[in-house]
Scaffold this motif. Structure first.
Motif, PDB file in Angstrom:
ATOM      1  N   HIS A 111       3.360   1.383   5.701  1.00  0.00           N
ATOM      2  CA  HIS A 111       4.235   2.101   4.772  1.00  0.00           C
ATOM      3  C   HIS A 111       3.948   1.669   3.331  1.00  0.00           C
ATOM      4  O   HIS A 111       3.792   0.482   3.057  1.00  0.00           O
ATOM      5  CB  HIS A 111       5.693   1.826   5.106  1.00  0.00           C
ATOM      6  CG  HIS A 111       6.023   2.007   6.556  1.00  0.00           C
ATOM      7  ND1 HIS A 111       5.908   0.969   7.468  1.00  0.00           N
ATOM      8  CD2 HIS A 111       6.426   3.099   7.248  1.00  0.00           C
ATOM      9  CE1 HIS A 111       6.252   1.418   8.671  1.00  0.00           C
ATOM     10  NE2 HIS A 111       6.555   2.697   8.573  1.00  0.00           N
ATOM     11  N   TYR A 112       3.921   2.637   2.424  1.00  0.00           N
ATOM     12  CA  TYR A 112       3.550   2.327   1.041  1.00  0.00           C
ATOM     13  C   TYR A 112       4.732   1.866   0.206  1.00  0.00           C
ATOM     14  O   TYR A 112       5.803   2.470   0.222  1.00  0.00           O
ATOM     15  CB  TYR A 112       2.929   3.547   0.350  1.00  0.00           C
ATOM     16  CG  TYR A 112       2.470   3.205  -1.059  1.00  0.00           C
ATOM     17  CD1 TYR A 112       1.223   2.635  -1.268  1.00  0.00           C
ATOM     18  CD2 TYR A 112       3.303   3.388  -2.157  1.00  0.00           C
ATOM     19  CE1 TYR A 112       0.792   2.277  -2.542  1.00  0.00           C
ATOM     20  CE2 TYR A 112       2.889   3.035  -3.442  1.00  0.00           C
ATOM     21  CZ  TYR A 112       1.639   2.477  -3.630  1.00  0.00           C
ATOM     22  OH  TYR A 112       1.226   2.113  -4.882  1.00  0.00           O
ATOM     23  N   ARG A 139      -3.523   4.731   0.964  1.00  0.00           N
ATOM     24  CA  ARG A 139      -2.228   4.268   0.455  1.00  0.00           C
ATOM     25  C   ARG A 139      -1.209   4.074   1.570  1.00  0.00           C
ATOM     26  O   ARG A 139      -0.380   3.166   1.506  1.00  0.00           O
ATOM     27  CB  ARG A 139      -1.672   5.254  -0.582  1.00  0.00           C
ATOM     28  CG  ARG A 139      -2.580   5.503  -1.758  1.00  0.00           C
ATOM     29  CD  ARG A 139      -1.853   6.227  -2.874  1.00  0.00           C
ATOM     30  NE  ARG A 139      -1.113   5.309  -3.711  1.00  0.00           N
ATOM     31  CZ  ARG A 139      -0.018   5.651  -4.396  1.00  0.00           C
ATOM     32  NH1 ARG A 139       0.460   6.869  -4.322  1.00  0.00           N
ATOM     33  NH2 ARG A 139       0.594   4.771  -5.144  1.00  0.00           N
ATOM     34  N   THR A 140      -1.237   4.936   2.574  1.00  0.00           N
ATOM     35  CA  THR A 140      -0.233   4.881   3.634  1.00  0.00           C
ATOM     36  C   THR A 140      -0.816   5.499   4.891  1.00  0.00           C
ATOM     37  O   THR A 140      -1.635   6.411   4.804  1.00  0.00           O
ATOM     38  CB  THR A 140       1.047   5.639   3.195  1.00  0.00           C
ATOM     39  OG1 THR A 140       2.033   5.547   4.215  1.00  0.00           O
ATOM     40  CG2 THR A 140       0.770   7.099   2.895  1.00  0.00           C
ATOM     41  N   TRP A 141      -0.433   4.965   6.043  1.00  0.00           N
ATOM     42  CA  TRP A 141      -0.986   5.519   7.278  1.00  0.00           C
ATOM     43  C   TRP A 141       0.039   5.533   8.417  1.00  0.00           C
ATOM     44  O   TRP A 141      -0.311   5.692   9.583  1.00  0.00           O
ATOM     45  CB  TRP A 141      -2.258   4.781   7.693  1.00  0.00           C
ATOM     46  CG  TRP A 141      -2.191   3.285   7.718  1.00  0.00           C
ATOM     47  CD1 TRP A 141      -2.472   2.433   6.688  1.00  0.00           C
ATOM     48  CD2 TRP A 141      -1.822   2.456   8.833  1.00  0.00           C
ATOM     49  NE1 TRP A 141      -2.301   1.125   7.085  1.00  0.00           N
ATOM     50  CE2 TRP A 141      -1.904   1.113   8.399  1.00  0.00           C
ATOM     51  CE3 TRP A 141      -1.442   2.713  10.150  1.00  0.00           C
ATOM     52  CZ2 TRP A 141      -1.613   0.036   9.233  1.00  0.00           C
ATOM     53  CZ3 TRP A 141      -1.142   1.639  10.986  1.00  0.00           C
ATOM     54  CH2 TRP A 141      -1.232   0.325  10.520  1.00  0.00           C
ATOM     55  N   TRP A 142       1.306   5.435   8.082  1.00  0.00           N
ATOM     56  CA  TRP A 142       2.342   5.415   9.117  1.00  0.00           C
ATOM     57  C   TRP A 142       2.392   6.707   9.934  1.00  0.00           C
ATOM     58  O   TRP A 142       2.827   6.693  11.084  1.00  0.00           O
ATOM     59  CB  TRP A 142       3.722   5.166   8.497  1.00  0.00           C
ATOM     60  CG  TRP A 142       4.242   6.319   7.680  1.00  0.00           C
ATOM     61  CD1 TRP A 142       4.135   6.465   6.322  1.00  0.00           C
ATOM     62  CD2 TRP A 142       4.911   7.488   8.153  1.00  0.00           C
ATOM     63  NE1 TRP A 142       4.686   7.655   5.917  1.00  0.00           N
ATOM     64  CE2 TRP A 142       5.180   8.300   7.033  1.00  0.00           C
ATOM     65  CE3 TRP A 142       5.310   7.940   9.402  1.00  0.00           C
ATOM     66  CZ2 TRP A 142       5.825   9.532   7.135  1.00  0.00           C
ATOM     67  CZ3 TRP A 142       5.951   9.171   9.507  1.00  0.00           C
ATOM     68  CH2 TRP A 142       6.212   9.951   8.375  1.00  0.00           C
ATOM     69  N   TYR A 188       8.858   3.660  -0.130  1.00  0.00           N
ATOM     70  CA  TYR A 188       8.963   2.742   0.995  1.00  0.00           C
ATOM     71  C   TYR A 188      10.148   3.037   1.927  1.00  0.00           C
ATOM     72  O   TYR A 188       9.943   3.221   3.134  1.00  0.00           O
ATOM     73  CB  TYR A 188       9.026   1.310   0.469  1.00  0.00           C
ATOM     74  CG  TYR A 188       9.009   0.219   1.504  1.00  0.00           C
ATOM     75  CD1 TYR A 188       7.903   0.002   2.316  1.00  0.00           C
ATOM     76  CD2 TYR A 188      10.100  -0.640   1.655  1.00  0.00           C
ATOM     77  CE1 TYR A 188       7.875  -1.032   3.251  1.00  0.00           C
ATOM     78  CE2 TYR A 188      10.089  -1.670   2.583  1.00  0.00           C
ATOM     79  CZ  TYR A 188       8.972  -1.862   3.375  1.00  0.00           C
ATOM     80  OH  TYR A 188       8.959  -2.876   4.304  1.00  0.00           O
ATOM     81  N   GLU A 191       9.612   6.381   3.812  1.00  0.00           N
ATOM     82  CA  GLU A 191       8.525   6.318   4.793  1.00  0.00           C
ATOM     83  C   GLU A 191       8.972   5.553   6.039  1.00  0.00           C
ATOM     84  O   GLU A 191       8.634   5.927   7.168  1.00  0.00           O
ATOM     85  CB  GLU A 191       7.279   5.674   4.179  1.00  0.00           C
ATOM     86  CG  GLU A 191       6.592   6.555   3.140  1.00  0.00           C
ATOM     87  CD  GLU A 191       5.188   6.095   2.798  1.00  0.00           C
ATOM     88  OE1 GLU A 191       4.702   5.127   3.430  1.00  0.00           O
ATOM     89  OE2 GLU A 191       4.562   6.699   1.905  1.00  0.00           O
TER      90      GLU A 191
END
Length: 305
Positions: A111-112, A139-142, A188, A191
Motif C-alpha cells: 500500500h502506498y 508505487r502500489t501493488w495491493w 494509504y 488503499e
C-alpha cells in the motif's frame, strides 16, 4: 542482438542482524539522532524475545529469489534495505557497476504512502544519480489479484484453528502512520480499506474490522483505531475468538513476531480470548507471482519489453 537485461531492486525496511546492531540501526532509522538508552534497552529486549535478530533480510532475499525464478533470464533481481545493510544506495551502485541501464524498483509494502513507499522511492532516485539509471517505480501493488488471493487463502487456513470458525472476529491490521498524512490526501488509509474489502470478499467474510498497529513512540497522533483497543473492545463485547490479518506486512519481522505474537497474545490471555493471526506470506508463491506481475507491467509500461 539479445534484449538488454533489466535490473529489479526489491526494497524492504531493514533490521538488525544481532543485538549489538540494534542501537546503530535505531540511529539510522532516526536520521542520525541518538536514541535514549531506555528505549534502546527496550528494543533490544524485544529482539531478544524473537531470536536476537530481525529475519527481514533473509526473508526478503527468499522473496527476491522466487521473483528471479518467476521473471526469468530477462531480469536480474537485487535486494536493498532502507535502514540497514545492504543499503539501497550501495546496491544501486552494484547494479550500475554490473552494466545495467534500466531498473524497476518495488518496495515490499503493498500500500502506498508518501511517508513509507515514497521514502523508498526517494532513496532509489537519489542513488540513481540524475540519469545514471533509467528508473521505473512501482508505487502500489495491493490490487494484484494473486496477492489478494494469497491473503484470503491464509485466512481460510487460520480459521480452521478455531473451534467455531463462523464466530471468529476478523481484524485486518497495518502499520500505523502519523495522522498528519491525511492533510495531504495520502492514499494509504483508502488503499488499506480497499484491499481488506477485496480480501474479505474473496474469503466470504460477512463482517470484519481494520485497525492499525505498531505506532511510533512520539507525542503526535497516529492513525487509529489501535489494534490493542479493538481487541479489547471485541473481548468486552463478548467475543471469544479473534483473527488478526496483518495485510500491511508481507513477511515476519518485529512488528509481527513481537507486537502481535508477544504483546497482543499477552493482552488476549488477560482478556480470556483466543487470538490467532494469519501466517505471514514470506516467500509464498502467490505473493511472488503478484510482485512479478507488477514488475512486468512496470517494465512494459516503459516500453522495456
Amino acid at each position: 542482438m539479445a534484449a538488454e537485461r533489466i535490473a529489479v531492486l526489491v526494497m524492504a525496511y531493514g533490521g538488525p542482524g544481532n543485538i549489538d546492531e540494534v542501537e546503530p540501526y535505531l540511529m539510522d532509522v532516526r536520521g542520525g539522532r541518538p536514541t535514549k538508552p531506555q528505549l534502546v534497552a527496550e528494543i533490544r529486549a524485544r529482539y531478544a524475545r524473537i531470536g536476537g535478530r530481525s529475519p527481514i533480510l533473509e526473508l526478503t532475499r527468499l522473496q527476491a529469489a522466487g521473483l528471479a525464478r518467476a521473471l526469468g533470464d530477462r531480469f536480474s533481481v537485487y535486494v536493498g534495505m532502507r535502514h540497514w545493510h545492504p543499503y539501497i544506495q550501495d546496491v544501486v551502485d552494484e547494479i550500475a557497476r554490473a552494466g545495467h541501464a534500466r531498473i524497476v524498483g518495488v518496495a515490499m509494502a503493498p500500500h502506498y504512502s508518501n511517508m513509507s513507499v515514497g521514502a523508498y522511492e526517494k532513496k532509489l532516485l537519489q542513488a540513481a544519480d540524475g540519469g545514471r539509471l533509467d528508473v521505473a517505480l512501482i508505487r502500489t501493488w495491493w490490487s494484484q489479484p494473486r496477492f489478494l488471493d494469497a491473503v484470503a487463502d491464509r485466512i481460510a487456513q487460520a480459521l480452521q484453528r478455531f473451534p467455531r470458525p463462523a464466530a471468529v472476529q476478523v481484524v485486518f491490521t497495518a502499520h500505523s502512520l502519523p495522522e498528519k498524512i491525511l492533510a495531504s490526501a495520502d492514499p494509504y488509509p483508502d488503499e488499506l480499506k480497499a484491499s481488506a474489502a477485496e480480501v474479505a470478499r474473496r474469503a466470504r467474510l460477512t463482517e470484519w474490522r481494520l485497525a492499525y498497529q505498531s505506532a511510533g513512540a512520539t507525542a503526535e497522533p497516529w492513525l487509529g483505531p489501535d489494534a490493542a483497543d479493538v481487541i479489547t473492545e471485541l473481548a468486552r463485547a463478548g467475543h471469544e475468538a479473534i483473527l488478526l490479518v496483518p495485510i500491511g506486512f508481507v513477511c515476519d519481522h518485529v512488528e509481527i513476531l513481537y507486537d502481535i505474537d508477544v504483546e497482543y497474545q499477552a493482552l488476549a490471555k488477560r482478556l480470556g480470548v483466543q487470538l490467532e493471526r494469519t501466517a505471514s506470506l514470506n516467500d509464498d508463491a502467490g505473493l511472488v507471482a503478484a510482485v512479478a506481475d507488477a514488475v512486468r507491467s512496470a517494465a512494459a509500461g516503459r516500453g522495456w519489453q
